[in-house]
Design a protein around this motif. Structure first.
Motif, PDB file in Angstrom:
ATOM      1  N   GLY A  28      39.791  29.837  33.098  1.00 50.32           N
ATOM      2  CA  GLY A  28      40.392  29.727  31.774  1.00 50.32           C
ATOM      3  C   GLY A  28      41.598  30.635  31.616  1.00 50.32           C
ATOM      4  N   TYR A  29      41.597  31.404  30.545  1.00 52.84           N
ATOM      5  CA  TYR A  29      42.720  32.293  30.258  1.00 52.84           C
ATOM      6  C   TYR A  29      42.566  33.679  30.890  1.00 52.84           C
ATOM      7  N   ALA A  30      41.562  33.874  31.699  1.00 51.97           N
ATOM      8  CA  ALA A  30      41.388  35.156  32.388  1.00 51.97           C
ATOM      9  C   ALA A  30      42.520  35.357  33.397  1.00 51.97           C
ATOM     10  N   THR A  31      42.852  36.602  33.671  1.00 54.48           N
ATOM     11  CA  THR A  31      43.881  36.929  34.655  1.00 54.48           C
ATOM     12  C   THR A  31      43.395  38.053  35.553  1.00 54.48           C
ATOM     13  N   ALA A  32      44.104  38.245  36.659  1.00 59.15           N
ATOM     14  CA  ALA A  32      43.844  39.373  37.549  1.00 59.15           C
ATOM     15  C   ALA A  32      45.175  40.070  37.786  1.00 59.15           C
ATOM     16  N   GLU A  33      45.163  41.399  37.724  1.00 57.05           N
ATOM     17  CA  GLU A  33      46.380  42.174  37.930  1.00 57.05           C
ATOM     18  C   GLU A  33      46.166  43.166  39.058  1.00 57.05           C
ATOM     19  N   TYR A  34      47.059  43.104  40.044  1.00 56.95           N
ATOM     20  CA  TYR A  34      47.017  43.992  41.200  1.00 56.95           C
ATOM     21  C   TYR A  34      48.280  44.848  41.166  1.00 56.95           C
ATOM     22  N   THR A  35      48.107  46.165  41.049  1.00 64.03           N
ATOM     23  CA  THR A  35      49.234  47.073  40.959  1.00 64.03           C
ATOM     24  C   THR A  35      49.423  47.797  42.281  1.00 64.03           C
ATOM     25  N   LEU A  36      50.661  47.828  42.754  1.00 64.13           N
ATOM     26  CA  LEU A  36      50.990  48.495  44.010  1.00 64.13           C
ATOM     27  C   LEU A  36      52.245  49.332  43.810  1.00 64.13           C
ATOM     28  N   THR A  37      52.489  50.246  44.730  1.00 67.02           N
ATOM     29  CA  THR A  37      53.661  51.111  44.653  1.00 67.02           C
ATOM     30  C   THR A  37      54.541  50.866  45.861  1.00 67.02           C
TER      31      THR A  37
ATOM     32  N   ILE B  58      55.338  38.661  39.223  1.00 66.40           N
ATOM     33  CA  ILE B  58      55.494  40.059  39.621  1.00 66.40           C
ATOM     34  C   ILE B  58      56.328  40.746  38.555  1.00 66.40           C
ATOM     35  N   ARG B  59      55.801  41.862  38.052  1.00 65.86           N
ATOM     36  CA  ARG B  59      56.524  42.663  37.066  1.00 65.86           C
ATOM     37  C   ARG B  59      56.770  44.056  37.627  1.00 65.86           C
ATOM     38  N   GLN B  60      57.956  44.561  37.395  1.00 63.68           N
ATOM     39  CA  GLN B  60      58.302  45.920  37.779  1.00 63.68           C
ATOM     40  C   GLN B  60      58.053  46.815  36.566  1.00 63.68           C
ATOM     41  N   ALA B  61      57.398  47.953  36.762  1.00 65.23           N
ATOM     42  CA  ALA B  61      57.108  48.859  35.655  1.00 65.23           C
ATOM     43  C   ALA B  61      58.391  49.234  34.928  1.00 65.23           C
ATOM     44  N   GLY B  62      58.345  49.178  33.601  1.00 67.57           N
ATOM     45  CA  GLY B  62      59.479  49.568  32.792  1.00 67.57           C
ATOM     46  C   GLY B  62      60.524  48.489  32.579  1.00 67.57           C
TER      47      GLY B  62
ATOM     48  N   VAL C 143      51.237  42.506  40.234  1.00 68.27           N
ATOM     49  CA  VAL C 143      51.127  41.091  40.577  1.00 68.27           C
ATOM     50  C   VAL C 143      50.032  40.519  39.677  1.00 68.27           C
ATOM     51  N   GLN C 144      50.415  39.585  38.813  1.00 65.16           N
ATOM     52  CA  GLN C 144      49.469  38.996  37.872  1.00 65.16           C
ATOM     53  C   GLN C 144      49.146  37.570  38.309  1.00 65.16           C
ATOM     54  N   VAL C 145      47.866  37.313  38.566  1.00 66.48           N
ATOM     55  CA  VAL C 145      47.401  35.981  38.958  1.00 66.48           C
ATOM     56  C   VAL C 145      46.837  35.308  37.710  1.00 66.48           C
ATOM     57  N   TYR C 146      47.246  34.063  37.479  1.00 66.89           N
ATOM     58  CA  TYR C 146      46.870  33.378  36.243  1.00 66.89           C
ATOM     59  C   TYR C 146      46.818  31.868  36.452  1.00 66.89           C
ATOM     60  N   LEU C 147      46.279  31.179  35.453  1.00 65.20           N
ATOM     61  CA  LEU C 147      46.298  29.723  35.401  1.00 65.20           C
ATOM     62  C   LEU C 147      47.297  29.288  34.341  1.00 65.20           C
ATOM     63  N   MET C 148      48.032  28.231  34.627  1.00 66.67           N
ATOM     64  CA  MET C 148      48.926  27.646  33.634  1.00 66.67           C
ATOM     65  C   MET C 148      48.079  27.163  32.453  1.00 66.67           C
TER      66      MET C 148
ATOM     67  N   ALA D 299      39.846  28.843  39.344  1.00 67.47           N
ATOM     68  CA  ALA D 299      40.672  28.951  40.547  1.00 67.47           C
ATOM     69  C   ALA D 299      40.064  29.996  41.467  1.00 67.47           C
ATOM     70  N   ASN D 300      39.761  29.593  42.688  1.00 61.40           N
ATOM     71  CA  ASN D 300      39.371  30.526  43.744  1.00 61.40           C
ATOM     72  C   ASN D 300      40.629  30.765  44.568  1.00 61.40           C
ATOM     73  N   TYR D 301      40.979  32.024  44.780  1.00 66.78           N
ATOM     74  CA  TYR D 301      42.236  32.311  45.446  1.00 66.78           C
ATOM     75  C   TYR D 301      42.115  33.459  46.441  1.00 66.78           C
ATOM     76  N   THR D 302      43.079  33.495  47.350  1.00 67.77           N
ATOM     77  CA  THR D 302      43.282  34.627  48.244  1.00 67.77           C
ATOM     78  C   THR D 302      44.723  35.052  48.066  1.00 67.77           C
ATOM     79  N   LEU D 303      44.921  36.327  47.827  1.00 64.62           N
ATOM     80  CA  LEU D 303      46.252  36.882  47.646  1.00 64.62           C
ATOM     81  C   LEU D 303      46.530  37.819  48.813  1.00 64.62           C
ATOM     82  N   GLU D 304      47.553  37.479  49.600  1.00 71.43           N
ATOM     83  CA  GLU D 304      47.936  38.305  50.747  1.00 71.43           C
ATOM     84  C   GLU D 304      49.180  39.074  50.368  1.00 71.43           C
ATOM     85  N   MET D 305      49.126  40.401  50.534  1.00 66.99           N
ATOM     86  CA  MET D 305      50.245  41.273  50.154  1.00 66.99           C
ATOM     87  C   MET D 305      50.610  42.160  51.332  1.00 66.99           C
ATOM     88  N   GLY D 306      51.905  42.322  51.568  1.00 73.13           N
ATOM     89  CA  GLY D 306      52.374  43.178  52.643  1.00 73.13           C
ATOM     90  C   GLY D 306      53.633  43.910  52.238  1.00 73.13           C
TER      91      GLY D 306
END
Length: 138
Positions: A51-60, A82-86, A113-118, A128-135
């Motif tokens: 639904g309207y739930a989201t997941a947010e992954y913060t990295l530096t 993807i949002r940059q702080a500030g 990085v915010q994962v969401y459904l339209m 949505a079942n997802y895998t998020l790969e970050m490097g």
């Protein structure tokens, strides 16, 4: 017949409004900090949103480092931003740019990085079942 006064009815309406919780406020947001080390293998997270739930992954990251993100999902209306702080504007908008991002970071700092459904899928309460790969690399 005795009718309640206008101020009394207004007070009741205000109390009902204040004591109810809007449906959107109950939508969960999963928040997680991700430690990425430049040059190491990509970090992968598996998740599920509904639904309207989201997941947010913060990295530096640091200016000039290359951030790579790829979303694999079973739901065609599942994207990430993807949002940059500030900053007010998103650095990347998945619904218009796809499920893969690779670019140099513009500045030192935190990125989310915010994962969401339209909305079309969220209002149907889709899952949505997802895998998020970050490097991150220099």
């Amino acid at each position: 017949m005795l009718r309640p006064s206008l101020p009394f009815r207004a007070s009741l309406l205000l109390a009902a409004f204040c004591l109810t919780t809007p449906a959107w406020s109950a939508d969960p947001v999963h928040k997680e900090t991700v430690e990425l080390t430049a040059g190491k293998t990509a970090h992968s997270v598996k998740g599920k949103i509904k639904g309207y739930a989201t997941a947010e992954y913060t990295l530096t990251g640091k200016a000039g480092q290359t951030l790579s993100i790829k979303l694999k999902t079973n739901q065609p209306s599942n994207y990430f931003n993807i949002r940059q702080a500030g900053q007010d504007d998103a650095l990347f908008i998945g619904s218009t740019s796809g499920n893969t991002y690779q670019a140099k970071l513009p500045a030192d700092g935190a990125y989310t990085v915010q994962v969401y459904l339209m909305r079309n899928a969220a209002r149907r309460n889709a899952v949505a079942n997802y895998t998020l790969e970050m490097g991150l690399r220099d």
